[in-house]
Design a protein around this motif. Structure first.
Motif, short mmCIF file in Angstrom:
data_model
loop_
_atom_site.label_atom_id
_atom_site.label_comp_id
_atom_site.label_asym_id
_atom_site.label_seq_id
_atom_site.Cartn_x
_atom_site.Cartn_y
_atom_site.Cartn_z
N CYS A 49 5.05 1.55 -7.19
CA CYS A 49 4.46 0.26 -6.82
C CYS A 49 2.96 0.38 -7.03
O CYS A 49 2.33 1.32 -6.55
CB CYS A 49 4.79 -0.05 -5.36
SG CYS A 49 3.84 -1.45 -4.71
N CYS A 52 1.16 0.46 -3.31
CA CYS A 52 1.35 1.51 -2.31
C CYS A 52 1.72 2.86 -2.91
O CYS A 52 1.77 3.86 -2.20
CB CYS A 52 2.37 1.10 -1.26
SG CYS A 52 4.06 0.97 -1.88
N CYS A 62 8.59 -4.51 -3.85
CA CYS A 62 8.41 -3.40 -2.92
C CYS A 62 8.33 -3.94 -1.49
O CYS A 62 7.57 -4.85 -1.19
CB CYS A 62 7.12 -2.66 -3.27
SG CYS A 62 6.76 -1.29 -2.16
N CYS A 65 5.01 -2.13 1.26
CA CYS A 65 3.64 -2.61 1.46
C CYS A 65 3.57 -4.12 1.67
O CYS A 65 2.49 -4.70 1.74
CB CYS A 65 2.76 -2.21 0.28
SG CYS A 65 3.33 -2.84 -1.32
ZN LIG Z 1 4.48 -1.19 -2.47
#
Ligand SMILES: [Zn+2]
Ligand SMILES: [Zn+2]
Length: 256
Positions: A49, A52, A62, A65
């Protein structure tokens, strides 16, 4: 002088690896951890990602985060927290070996932090009780070691409002609740607004300190709850760009 102290220490101490006690060969002798132990550290690598740094989920966006404060834009970790890296973190935190921070920071120094050239490093603080027990804050040691490698300053902008229990073995939701409101900033103008009373610390800093890019430094990230909460306190004080780096990243078994 620092180099002379180190030279004396090398003469007095047997040159052995802090982790496996194996003898360090001549070419390794300025180091504290042998090549073998360092090669067991498994780097976290893309695809991940973009925000994050967690491996991307197979389906959808994702989740790790998704609820982070907007200011926390970029988080990366140097290595996966498996057995080799865990021994290094354990040595830093529990075996009273803060010198090993240099080795951990060397592994983190290659992280390509956006805005590094103008950023300042912010260690994640410990509560006063934990800090007294340990004698030091491992995140401060890591930040100090990274600051030397990156030639960027460290600013202690954060304090704990309360001691938080250990995060070990908590679910992601419980981790978030555990650290909610756990940090406040030390700045003079808005410090009291972030919960907690002003302790009159000599480390109070002006609001302008929050306008530069900031890089949170911690030893380990699991769900990111602690980093998110620390970033939230910085954001409330005016920070708009907060990155974070950790040495280890724990594998979250139930998070896919
Ligand atoms: Zn993430
Ligand atoms: Zn070793």
């Amino acid at each position: 002088m620092r180099w002379r102290g180190e030279a004396v220490e090398q003469l007095l101490l047997p040159a052995e690896c802090l982790l496996c006690r194996g003898l360090l060969s001549f070419h390794q002798s300025p180091r504290l951890v042998c090549d073998g132990c360092r090669h067991r550290w498994r780097a976290v690598r893309p695809p991940w990602c973009a925000r994050c740094g967690q491996p991307e989920p197979l389906f959808g966006a994702c989740r790790l985060c998704a609820d982070w404060p907007a200011a926390l834009t970029w988080v990366r970790s140097a290595v996966w927290l498996d057995s080799g890296a865990r021994a290094a973190v354990h040595a830093l935190k529990y075996r009273g070996l803060p010198r090993i921070a240099d080795e951990l920071a060397a592994a983190m120094a290659g992280l390509d932090v956006p805005g590094l050239g103008t950023a300042r490093l912010v260690p994640v603080p410990l509560g006063p009780k934990r800090r007294r027990q340990r004698g030091y804050n491992q995140s401060e040691r890591l930040a100090g070691a990274l600051a030397r490698q990156w030639r960027r300053p460290v600013v202690e902008l954060l304090a704990r409002t309360r001691e938080t229990g250990t995060q070990t073995a908590l679910t992601p939701e419980a981790r978030l609740a555990n650290v909610a409101g756990a940090f406040r900033t030390r700045n003079a103008e808005v410090g009291t607004r972030n919960g907690g009373t002003d302790d009159g610390s000599a480390l109070r800093v002006p609001r302008s300190a929050f306008e530069r890019p900031l890089i949170l430094v911690d030893d380990v990230m699991t769900t990111g709850a602690t980093l998110a909460e620390a970033a939230r306190a910085l954001e409330q004080a005016g920070a708009r760009r907060v990155a974070a780096v950790t040495f280890g990243r724990a594998v979250i078994p139930d998070f896919t």
